[in-house]
Design an enzyme around this catalytic site. Structure first.
Site, PDB file in Angstrom:
ATOM      1  N   ARG A  78       0.672  -0.781   0.256  1.00 36.31           N
ATOM      2  CA  ARG A  78      -0.415   0.562   0.265  1.00 36.31           C
ATOM      3  C   ARG A  78       1.082   1.329   0.223  1.00 36.31           C
ATOM      4  NH1 ARG A  78      -2.257   3.380   5.027  1.00 36.31           N
ATOM      5  NH2 ARG A  78      -4.287   4.659   3.676  1.00 36.31           N
ATOM      6  N   HIS A 123      -2.625  11.460   0.261  1.00 38.71           N
ATOM      7  CA  HIS A 123      -2.336  10.964   1.901  1.00 38.71           C
ATOM      8  C   HIS A 123      -1.926  11.876   2.220  1.00 38.71           C
ATOM      9  CE1 HIS A 123      -1.299   7.313   4.286  1.00 38.71           C
ATOM     10  NE2 HIS A 123      -0.618   8.129   5.336  1.00 38.71           N
ATOM     11  N   GLU A 169      -7.807   8.975   5.982  1.00 42.87           N
ATOM     12  CA  GLU A 169      -7.884   9.227   6.989  1.00 42.87           C
ATOM     13  C   GLU A 169      -8.105  10.826   7.061  1.00 42.87           C
ATOM     14  OE1 GLU A 169      -4.129   9.102   9.972  1.00 42.87           O
ATOM     15  OE2 GLU A 169      -4.970   6.480   9.840  1.00 42.87           O
ATOM     16  N   ASN A 298      -7.161   1.925   9.747  1.00 43.68           N
ATOM     17  CA  ASN A 298      -6.202   2.346  10.152  1.00 43.68           C
ATOM     18  C   ASN A 298      -6.387   2.263  11.862  1.00 43.68           C
ATOM     19  OD1 ASN A 298      -4.841   2.891   7.646  1.00 43.68           O
ATOM     20  ND2 ASN A 298      -4.748   4.996   7.586  1.00 43.68           N
ATOM     21  N   TYR A 300      -4.772   2.034  15.631  1.00 38.96           N
ATOM     22  CA  TYR A 300      -3.278   1.847  16.492  1.00 38.96           C
ATOM     23  C   TYR A 300      -3.489   1.789  17.921  1.00 38.96           C
ATOM     24  CZ  TYR A 300      -0.982   3.781  12.694  1.00 38.96           C
ATOM     25  OH  TYR A 300      -0.320   3.633  11.145  1.00 38.96           O
ATOM     26  N   GLU A 371      -3.366  -0.293   8.816  1.00 39.10           N
ATOM     27  CA  GLU A 371      -2.443   0.587   8.939  1.00 39.10           C
ATOM     28  C   GLU A 371      -3.047   0.010  10.191  1.00 39.10           C
ATOM     29  OE1 GLU A 371      -1.350   4.609   9.137  1.00 39.10           O
ATOM     30  OE2 GLU A 371      -1.632   5.000   7.206  1.00 39.10           O
TER      31      GLU A 371
HETATM   32  C1  PNW Z   1      -1.441   8.300  10.577  1.00 40.46           C
HETATM   33  N1  PNW Z   1      -3.910  10.800  15.788  1.00 40.46           N
HETATM   34  O1  PNW Z   1      -1.543   9.209  10.873  1.00 40.46           O
HETATM   35  C2  PNW Z   1      -0.779   8.277   8.936  1.00 40.46           C
HETATM   36  O2  PNW Z   1      -1.914   7.552   8.010  1.00 40.46           O
HETATM   37  C3  PNW Z   1       0.223   7.914   8.565  1.00 40.46           C
HETATM   38  O3  PNW Z   1       0.895   8.806   7.547  1.00 40.46           O
HETATM   39  C4  PNW Z   1       0.631   7.878  10.149  1.00 40.46           C
HETATM   40  O4  PNW Z   1       2.365   7.385   9.464  1.00 40.46           O
HETATM   41  C5  PNW Z   1       0.582   6.940  11.277  1.00 40.46           C
HETATM   42  O5  PNW Z   1      -1.024   7.367  11.034  1.00 40.46           O
HETATM   43  C6  PNW Z   1       1.312   7.144  12.534  1.00 40.46           C
HETATM   44  O6  PNW Z   1       0.977   8.193  12.952  1.00 40.46           O
HETATM   45  C7  PNW Z   1      -1.796   9.230  12.098  1.00 40.46           C
HETATM   46  O7  PNW Z   1      -3.638  11.560  16.508  1.00 40.46           O
HETATM   47  C8  PNW Z   1      -1.770  10.750  13.082  1.00 40.46           C
HETATM   48  O8  PNW Z   1      -4.855  10.032  16.386  1.00 40.46           O
HETATM   49  C9  PNW Z   1      -2.380  10.994  14.274  1.00 40.46           C
HETATM   50  C10 PNW Z   1      -3.309   9.881  14.488  1.00 40.46           C
HETATM   51  C11 PNW Z   1      -3.964   8.658  13.734  1.00 40.46           C
HETATM   52  C12 PNW Z   1      -3.074   8.920  12.889  1.00 40.46           C
END
Ligand code: PNW
Length: 463
Positions: A78, A123, A169, A298, A300, A371
């Site tokens: 991707r 992106h 996002e 995505n 995290y 992601e």
């Molecule tokens: C994503 N938050 O960004 C992006 O898609 C990527 O480009 C990035 O490198 C990756 O996650 C890691 O940060 C985010 O604050 C940035 O919740 C901030 C947030 C979530 C996703």
């Protein structure tokens, strides 16, 4: 049972990157300026004054990077196309052939190594001319220009690209770019996020309409959108906290997924931000509802949500751009949760709960995690990187993905963020998400132990 055997045979395993974070070559090959070039030029916006001007030099080293993936046994890559590399001013009045050629070489290189290209069209690197002359995503005009750009990509690459992601996002663009002002274009506002979000949904809908009407039947690919969402766990068993967590998820993911899957913004948003939420007109609804062939996610981390006592506490590393106030929730984290270098808590079960929430709310769509990953400050020592914490993160999140599949979630693929250490936006090069270490002076790549772990797993050699 070994981890990989808990996933279906046709499960897609991939790694992910984005153009501005890895390409470099910002002033090469006829590329135009993006809002991220402009944002990075302003002192104080990015840690250390870093920028993506050189990044990982993937613009010159892409063949090496594709080989890294092939060696890992990855089946899909991707990546994103840089809009200003194809259209330096953002419009089709000026097409940059050198930019078109670059992605042709990258796509062909992937295919020759048996790797399917999964292409993100946006992106975050908006052509700066569209920001300065048209107000960027604040105006509806940009959504039409995005659709023109998407059409160019379908024409040029759709014979070989079968998986398209329109926008990465929209939440980040809206909240961090136009609410909190910590990402390009750096606006702080409590109304812009809602307008921008609406225009991003329109841009997505217009691009999908073009793909479906002009390309899908002959090219035979699929198109969707990727949204990001953390899990929100109720802080206590109090029904008010349960309602707060649900509302937080609706403001985070429902904001974008409800219009696409259910036809309008969540009721909680229509109630709470009626003064700022644009109206979903019948024309807009016709463009947006049903406009995704798959659900890109995505994910995290997880936070605890509770009914706000009026004094909003929000420990998200970036804050929430006024949106916590809008939601009437407080967000905290459990002090016992392990944290990554982004201060994002490691909560694997939150991933499973979110997948199950999506499956229940949106009628179990085909889902891809586009992601997932973590930043740790790992160092290259004697030619290797011992990133055991990253291995543990991936193993624990993948276990919960497998549990979600067992519970009926239609999860069909998983992309690790990221193939390489790269330009982590406002954090510059200080945060390392890569499976491969990058030395940003020599651009040398070294597989971390996590890359070796992934590779063993994909080759079914993991005990
Ligand atoms: C994503 N938050 O960004 C992006 O898609 C990527 O480009 C990035 O490198 C990756 O996650 C890691 O940060 C985010 O604050 C940035 O919740 C901030 C947030 C979530 C996703």
């Amino acid at each position: 049972m070994s981890l990989i055997n808990r996933f279906p045979d046709d499960f897609i395993w991939g790694t992910a990157t984005s153009a501005y974070q890895i390409e470099g070559g910002a002033n090469q090959g006829g590329r135009g300026r993006s809002i991220w070039d402009a944002f990075c030029d302003i002192p104080g916006n990015v840690v250390n004054g870093d920028s993506g001007e050189q990044a990982c030099d993937h613009f010159h080293r892409f063949a090496e990077d594709v080989k890294l993936m092939a060696n890992m046994g990855v089946g899909a890559y991707r990546f994103s196309i840089s809009w200003p590399r194809l259209l330096p001013n953002g419009t089709r009045d000026n097409v940059n052939q050198a930019g078109i050629d670059f992605y042709n070489r990258l796509i062909d290189c992937c295919l020759s190594h048996g790797i399917q290209p999964w292409v993100t069209l946006y992106h975050w690197d908006l052509p700066d001319d569209l920001q300065t002359s048209d107000g960027g995503w604040m105006g509806e005009k940009t959504s039409g220009l995005f659709a023109d750009y998407a059409q160019l990509c379908f024409e040029q690459y759709g014979d070989r690209v079968k998986h398209w992601i329109t926008i990465n996002e929209a939440w980040v663009v809206s909240v961090l770019g136009h609410g909190q002002g910590v990402f390009a274009p750096g606006h702080s506002s409590n109304s812009e996020p809602y307008q921008v979000a609406h225009n991003l949904l329109l841009a997505h809908g217009k691009a999908v309409k073009i793909y479906r009407e002009q390309f899908q039947s002959t090219q035979g690919g699929v198109i969707g959108i990727t949204n990001n969402c953390d899990w929100r766990e109720p802080l206590t068993n109090d029904p008010q906290d349960h309602a707060a967590a649900q509302r937080a998820l609706e403001f985070f993911l429902g904001w974008f997924a409800d219009p696409i899957y259910l036809g309008d913004y969540p009721q909680a948003m229509r109630d709470k931000v009626a003064d700022r939420l644009p109206e979903m007109t019948p024309e807009h609804k016709a463009l947006i509802q049903g406009s995704s062939d798959f659900f890109g996610l995505n994910h995290y981390t997880t936070m605890l949500a509770s009914e706000s006592d009026g004094d909003v506490k929000d420990q998200n590393v970036y804050g929430n751009g006024g949106l916590s106030e809008d939601q009437g929730i407080d967000l905290t984290v459990d002090k016992d949760w392990e944290k990554t270098d982004m201060q994002w808590a490691v909560v694997p079960w939150g991933c499973r709960k979110l997948l199950e929430w999506i499956a229940a709310r949106y009628d179990n769509p085909a889902l891809y995690i586009t992601e997932n990953g973590c930043a740790y400050d790992d160092e290259l020592v004697d030619g290797s990187v011992n990133d055991q914490r990253r291995i543990d993160y991936y193993a624990s999140y993948l276990e919960e993905c497998a549990n979600a599949i067992d519970n009926g979630v239609n999860l069909k693929g998983y992309f690790a963020w990221s193939l390489l250490d790269n330009f982590e936006w406002a954090q510059g090069y200080q945060k390392r998400f890569g499976l491969h270490h990058v030395d940003f002076k020599t651009f040398r790549r070294t597989p971390k132990n996590s890359a070796l772990w992934f590779s063993k797993m994909l080759k079914r050699n993991l005990d």
